[in-house]
Design a protein around this motif. Sequence first.
Motif, PDB file in Angstrom:
ATOM      1  N   ARG A   1       0.848  -1.180   0.000  1.00  0.00           N
ATOM      2  CA  ARG A   1       0.000   0.000   0.000  1.00  0.00           C
ATOM      3  C   ARG A   1       0.892   1.240   0.000  1.00  0.00           C
ATOM      4  N   LEU A   2       0.724   2.061  -1.015  1.00  0.00           N
ATOM      5  CA  LEU A   2       1.483   3.314  -1.053  1.00  0.00           C
ATOM      6  C   LEU A   2       0.786   4.302  -0.138  1.00  0.00           C
ATOM      7  N   VAL A   3       1.558   4.935   0.726  1.00  0.00           N
ATOM      8  CA  VAL A   3       0.957   5.906   1.649  1.00  0.00           C
ATOM      9  C   VAL A   3       1.646   7.255   1.515  1.00  0.00           C
ATOM     10  N   GLU A   4       1.019   8.280   2.076  1.00  0.00           N
ATOM     11  CA  GLU A   4       1.545   9.639   1.944  1.00  0.00           C
ATOM     12  C   GLU A   4       2.845   9.806   2.727  1.00  0.00           C
ATOM     13  N   PRO A   5       3.694  10.725   2.272  1.00  0.00           N
ATOM     14  CA  PRO A   5       4.943  10.975   3.000  1.00  0.00           C
ATOM     15  C   PRO A   5       4.648  11.335   4.460  1.00  0.00           C
TER      16      PRO A   5
ATOM     17  N   PRO B   1      -4.193  19.102   1.389  1.00  0.00           N
ATOM     18  CA  PRO B   1      -3.547  19.966   0.390  1.00  0.00           C
ATOM     19  C   PRO B   1      -4.359  21.227   0.103  1.00  0.00           C
ATOM     20  N   CYS B   2      -5.675  21.129   0.173  1.00  0.00           N
ATOM     21  CA  CYS B   2      -6.499  22.310  -0.089  1.00  0.00           C
ATOM     22  C   CYS B   2      -6.271  23.377   0.982  1.00  0.00           C
TER      23      CYS B   2
ATOM     24  N   ALA C   1      -1.536  29.490   1.796  1.00  0.00           N
ATOM     25  CA  ALA C   1      -0.483  30.147   1.029  1.00  0.00           C
ATOM     26  C   ALA C   1      -1.075  31.184   0.058  1.00  0.00           C
ATOM     27  N   GLY C   2      -2.386  31.357   0.089  1.00  0.00           N
ATOM     28  CA  GLY C   2      -3.039  32.342  -0.761  1.00  0.00           C
ATOM     29  C   GLY C   2      -3.025  31.963  -2.231  1.00  0.00           C
ATOM     30  N   ILE C   3      -3.064  30.655  -2.492  1.00  0.00           N
ATOM     31  CA  ILE C   3      -3.034  30.206  -3.884  1.00  0.00           C
ATOM     32  C   ILE C   3      -4.441  29.829  -4.335  1.00  0.00           C
TER      33      ILE C   3
ATOM     34  N   ALA D   1       2.966  27.091  -5.138  1.00  0.00           N
ATOM     35  CA  ALA D   1       2.101  26.008  -4.650  1.00  0.00           C
ATOM     36  C   ALA D   1       2.927  24.746  -4.376  1.00  0.00           C
ATOM     37  N   ARG D   2       3.844  24.434  -5.277  1.00  0.00           N
ATOM     38  CA  ARG D   2       4.684  23.242  -5.107  1.00  0.00           C
ATOM     39  C   ARG D   2       5.477  23.351  -3.806  1.00  0.00           C
ATOM     40  N   LYS D   3       6.094  24.494  -3.603  1.00  0.00           N
ATOM     41  CA  LYS D   3       6.910  24.680  -2.403  1.00  0.00           C
ATOM     42  C   LYS D   3       6.072  24.531  -1.137  1.00  0.00           C
ATOM     43  N   ALA D   4       4.888  25.145  -1.163  1.00  0.00           N
ATOM     44  CA  ALA D   4       4.019  25.086   0.021  1.00  0.00           C
ATOM     45  C   ALA D   4       3.597  23.648   0.317  1.00  0.00           C
ATOM     46  N   LEU D   5       3.244  22.920  -0.743  1.00  0.00           N
ATOM     47  CA  LEU D   5       2.782  21.545  -0.555  1.00  0.00           C
ATOM     48  C   LEU D   5       3.910  20.646  -0.060  1.00  0.00           C
ATOM     49  N   GLU D   6       5.108  20.820  -0.650  1.00  0.00           N
ATOM     50  CA  GLU D   6       6.238  19.999  -0.231  1.00  0.00           C
ATOM     51  C   GLU D   6       6.608  20.291   1.214  1.00  0.00           C
ATOM     52  N   LYS D   7       6.552  21.554   1.568  1.00  0.00           N
ATOM     53  CA  LYS D   7       6.867  21.928   2.937  1.00  0.00           C
ATOM     54  C   LYS D   7       5.881  21.292   3.916  1.00  0.00           C
TER      55      LYS D   7
END
Lengths: 442, 144
Positions: free
Chosen positions: A415-419, B20-21, B27-29, B55-61
Amino acid sequence: MTLTPPIPPESYADFLTPEELRRIQLHRLREIVTLAYDNVQLTRKRMTDRGVKPDHLKSLADVRNLPFMEKNDLRDTYPYGLFARPMKDIVRLHASSGTTGKPIVVGYTREDLAVWTNVMCRTMAACGLHAGDVVQNAFGYGLFTGGLGAHYGAEGLGATVIPISGGNTERQILVMQDFGVTAICSTPSYFVHLIESIEKMDGSFGKMKLRTGVFGAEPWTEGMRAYIQDRAGIKAYDIYGLTEIIGPGVATECCRQSGLHVFEDHFLMEVVDPKTGASVPDGEEGELVLTTLSKRATPMIRFRTHDITAMVSAPCPCGRTLRRILRVTHRSDDMMIIRGVNVFPSQIESALLKVETSLPHYQIVLLRKEGLDQIEVQVEVTEEMFRDRIGALEQLQRQFTSAIEHVIGLRAEVRLVEPQSIARSQGKAKRVLDKRNEGGAP
Amino acid sequence: MKVKQLSVFLENKPGRLGHPCEVLAAAGINILTLCLADTEKFGLLRLIVDDPEKARKALEKAGCAVNVADVLAIEVADHPGGMEAVLAVLEPAGINVDYMYAFTLKRGRNAIMIVRFSDTDKAMDLLKKNGINVLKSVALYEST
């Protein structure tokens, strides 16, 4: 003295006087250590390093001067490095999982097979089986020692053996009902699965002749025994063994169901502190260490089983003079036993690494569904692994599944899970989560 | 012009889509359009946003696994055969549509489709040669 009727001649050795038994043990210990010293390079080197020779063995206590052996010794000398007899004398090979990718291999001479049959006959007799019993042998046949071990034991006793092997639940139930089966051999969890399947099919044990279950190859609890005995109306016995030593047939319960008698004429037992290796007093918990007294093909001297138990020296009301060990319920290492198969987390890790060269965070979750053990391997998706296409992710899942199956021989649900979704304690993920004994049913 | 699309890996269980939403809102996106694909075990949230890099940076963070892919925003005539006319250009060239989803608003009389192709550059060339409007990302944002 209560004996389970009738006692076959093979079982006479269960009732030797302690003096006779110790005399046989010392004689056989000297013989087997000499055989290993003369023929196995690893044993000879380790004994030489410690300055011990086979003729230094004056008493059974002197065994403590010998070096230990570990499962990894079998891996390091794979496949035949620990064989003490030439291949022309080896008539059988069995294998079990090692700690990483490759299995470990053990051999049997013709005499070894006779010893194995003998101890398995005595196992079956101690569980109350005899000629006239119809035995459904649902242990897996093949490289796994369970199937053939139970087969030769029951057959040697004169019982009628049905070599059905594991799996195919519907056929197991049909055979159990129609063939007048009186005893079954299987892993306890598989039998729980059979109970649940029979109940689901509105079947009943009341109409069956089944009387006895001989269960082993995985740890189980008193709670599970109560469940099995109550639901199926049978007596459920625990047997113990391991491939490295001989397979099943190292120890068995008797009619008292209170500790397992070790076949001490063929296996010398010690219980040691898993950390220091020093002997612990009788009755205290420690790691079981076994020496094969009669096995000529692959003699194991002071083999660390990593199974935690305690020795019971008090005489058993059944009359057997063989000392007992308590049921093994846990281990001193991280080995898991899943559907009777030994699995190490390191094996799963090596499989994951074959697919993804930088190891992702993962967790192994053991579950029991309808009595059957399930392995779920949760893998955290990393930036490198993540693909935008569903198909690519599903393929990755399949690659993990097949790599794991290749190494451990069992199908795991990947099962792949979120980081960061797998809980970490002090930065290190807990690798195994065993949820098999949670919830109502065992 | 190619449009940057973000994909976020989600486990298929309740509450996962909210995370993610929330991150993007904080982040005001602004999310211009999105599409959620799911399997039995996991899901993929695909997003077109006003500032993909931020958006990418915010999500990765925030600990999400994020993938950035080039997709095309294509104007498709909103009448029978409109979609077919686009595909007719691409299929003979062996370009595969990996997936597509509709944009939330129309551009005049035309619908806007977001499409991920097996070969983005080749698809863009062919579409332009055949007079199909591939929106510039700027145009896309302005249309909102």
